[in-house]
Design an enzyme around this catalytic site. Structure first.
Site, PDB file in Angstrom:
ATOM      1  CG  HIS A 203      35.454  32.162  32.997  1.00 56.96           C
ATOM      2  ND1 HIS A 203      36.187  32.688  33.196  1.00 56.96           N
ATOM      3  CD2 HIS A 203      34.465  32.809  31.967  1.00 56.96           C
ATOM      4  CE1 HIS A 203      35.867  33.773  32.898  1.00 56.96           C
ATOM      5  NE2 HIS A 203      35.220  33.770  32.317  1.00 56.96           N
TER       6      HIS A 203
HETATM    7  N1  UDP Z   1      33.305  36.046  40.731  1.00 56.35           N
HETATM    8  C1  UDP Z   1      32.787  35.256  41.524  1.00 56.35           C
HETATM    9  N2  UDP Z   1      32.912  34.675  42.001  1.00 56.35           N
HETATM   10  C2  UDP Z   1      33.710  33.812  41.846  1.00 56.35           C
HETATM   11  C3  UDP Z   1      34.329  33.242  40.523  1.00 56.35           C
HETATM   12  C4  UDP Z   1      34.688  35.160  40.108  1.00 56.35           C
HETATM   13  O1  UDP Z   1      32.302  36.525  42.425  1.00 56.35           O
HETATM   14  O2  UDP Z   1      33.775  32.120  41.646  1.00 56.35           O
HETATM   15  C5  UDP Z   1      33.712  37.228  39.713  1.00 56.35           C
HETATM   16  C6  UDP Z   1      34.126  38.106  40.741  1.00 56.35           C
HETATM   17  O3  UDP Z   1      34.765  38.578  41.371  1.00 56.35           O
HETATM   18  C7  UDP Z   1      35.128  38.703  39.363  1.00 56.35           C
HETATM   19  C8  UDP Z   1      33.807  38.656  37.864  1.00 56.35           C
HETATM   20  O4  UDP Z   1      33.024  37.435  38.913  1.00 56.35           O
HETATM   21  O5  UDP Z   1      33.978  40.035  40.112  1.00 56.35           O
HETATM   22  C9  UDP Z   1      34.303  38.132  36.767  1.00 56.35           C
HETATM   23  O6  UDP Z   1      33.545  37.808  36.356  1.00 56.35           O
HETATM   24  P1  UDP Z   1      34.410  35.959  35.361  1.00 56.35           P
HETATM   25  O7  UDP Z   1      35.026  35.900  35.321  1.00 56.35           O
HETATM   26  O8  UDP Z   1      33.369  35.262  35.457  1.00 56.35           O
HETATM   27  O9  UDP Z   1      34.044  37.307  34.222  1.00 56.35           O
HETATM   28  P2  UDP Z   1      34.809  38.105  33.215  1.00 56.35           P
HETATM   29  O10 UDP Z   1      35.632  39.060  34.300  1.00 56.35           O
HETATM   30  O11 UDP Z   1      36.432  37.254  32.253  1.00 56.35           O
HETATM   31  O12 UDP Z   1      34.130  38.843  31.802  1.00 56.35           O
END
Ligand code: UDP
Length: 353
Positions: A203
């Site tokens: 993403h």
């Molecule tokens: N997550 C979720 N469902 C999904 C994809 C990710 O619950 O389909 C959770 C994942 O387990 C983690 C969080 O979302 O706890 C990560 O968020 P994201 O990847 O959007 O953002 P980043 O961590 O890169 O800021």
């Protein structure tokens, strides 16, 4: 004491679940939640509030779906109005999104102390909007809650006073430990008929906003010939459509899942491939090796300890790393604390009142 928490994006809901739960032990602390609406639909927002018992936001803003400047500006204006009404003792922000920066900016202009959870992380890539949000938020925060000693070093290098920095561990570890017991198998999983699978998420703007990178990633995943489950973020869905890319047949695309299903998928996967910050750490928390679709990471300890391999968007490297990384079990070493981060944060805030 009144804490006003500003959140707005998926990873912040997940972190908030641990913090709000820790507050149950402190009836003298009142938390008011402002949801900026950066992520707003059922599977990017509501599901987390429902299944993780996060208190209902008192304020629900609508600032999603705009450019960075427009979104941050709108958030700043609205949060300022709320702060003038609520008059909190502390504004608490998480991570590195536009909502983080807007919450911090609104607070500092009104001389309200700022607590930044997951402070001190750096990718040293200023092309990333997240990096700018982190640096600016850290510069104006009063309580910088860092997950690791490396993050503390980053802040000291930027001239932040040591007495504002608190090494408290990673709040996502609290969440991973607590919800592991409550994980849920996705209802669609059995119909896929897979014995083994790799879990993938994509993403990050640096991958989705570049047709060449996104198609190289899909190519690398295809070359591996592994069965891959890809819960697809709405931004990536939009870009794949816009670029007219075809998803290879070894990749099973599903809607973004709730957290409980995501934990189940992480624990049952043979390997995790991601460009998410949170998912890189969850791989480690759940004893999985991680292949990261980025050139650099903020979670450098995972790379230096051999838990995480950076492959960028190079399709050959993605292919060869996916094939070579086995289902090795890893032993975690408390790099990010002991799972009591939320409690540590609340105690520090309370004792400084
Ligand atoms: N997550 C979720 N469902 C999904 C994809 C990710 O619950 O389909 C959770 C994942 O387990 C983690 C969080 O979302 O706890 C990560 O968020 P994201 O990847 O959007 O953002 P980043 O961590 O890169 O800021």
């Amino acid at each position: 004491m009144k804490i006003l928490t500003v959140l707005g994006a998926r990873p912040q809901f997940i972190k908030a679940a641990a913090f709000s739960r820790a507050l149950h032990q402190y009836p003298n602390i009142k938390e008011v939640i402002v949801h900026t609406g950066q992520h707003y639909d059922q599977n990017m927002s509501d599901v987390f509030f429902e299944e993780m018992s996060i208190p209902k936001p008192k304020y629900m803003l609508q600032t999603g779906g705009k450019t960075h400047g427009a979104m941050t500006g709108k958030q700043l204006e609205k949060i300022e109005e709320i702060l003038l009404t609520e008059k909190p003792d502390v504004v608490l922000v998480y991570g590195d999104t536009n909502s983080t920066l807007a919450g911090a900016l609104a607070a500092i202009k009104l001389h309200i102390p700022i607590a930044h959870v997951e402070s001190g992380l750096r990718s040293f890539n200023r092309q990333m909007p997240e990096e700018i949000n982190r640096i600016l938020t850290d510069q104006i925060s009063d309580y910088l809650f860092v997950p690791s000693l490396g993050a503390k070093q980053n802040l000291l290098r930027e001239g932040i006073e040591e007495n504002k920095i608190f090494v408290v561990g990673d709040i996502m570890y609290d969440v991973a430990l607590y919800y592991k017991e409550k994980m849920v198998k996705p209802s669609w999983f059995d119909a896929l008929n897979l014995e083994k699978f790799i879990l993938c998420t994509i993403h990050r703007a640096e991958n989705t906003d570049d047709i060449e990178k996104l198609s190289n990633i899909l190519k690398g995943l295809e070359l591996s010939r592994k069965d891959i489950i890809l819960p697809l973020h709405p931004r990536t869905v939009g870009k794949i459509k816009q670029y007219g890319l075809i998803i290879p047949s070894n990749i099973r695309v599903v809607d973004p899942t709730g957290y409980l299903e995501m934990v189940w998928l992480e624990i049952h996967s043979e390997l995790i491939v991601t460009d998410s910050g949170g998912v890189q750490k969850e791989a480690y928390f759940h004893n999985k090796l991680c292949v990261t679709l980025r050139e650099e990471t903020e979670w450098v300890e995972l790379v230096s300890s051999g838990y995480n391999t950076l492959v960028g968007s190079n399709s050959e490297l993605i292919h060869s790393t996916l094939v070579s990384e086995s289902q090795n079990k890893i032993t975690i070493k408390d790099i990010y604390g002991d799972g009591n981060t939320a409690e540590n944060i609340v105690k520090i805030l309370e004792s400084n009142q």
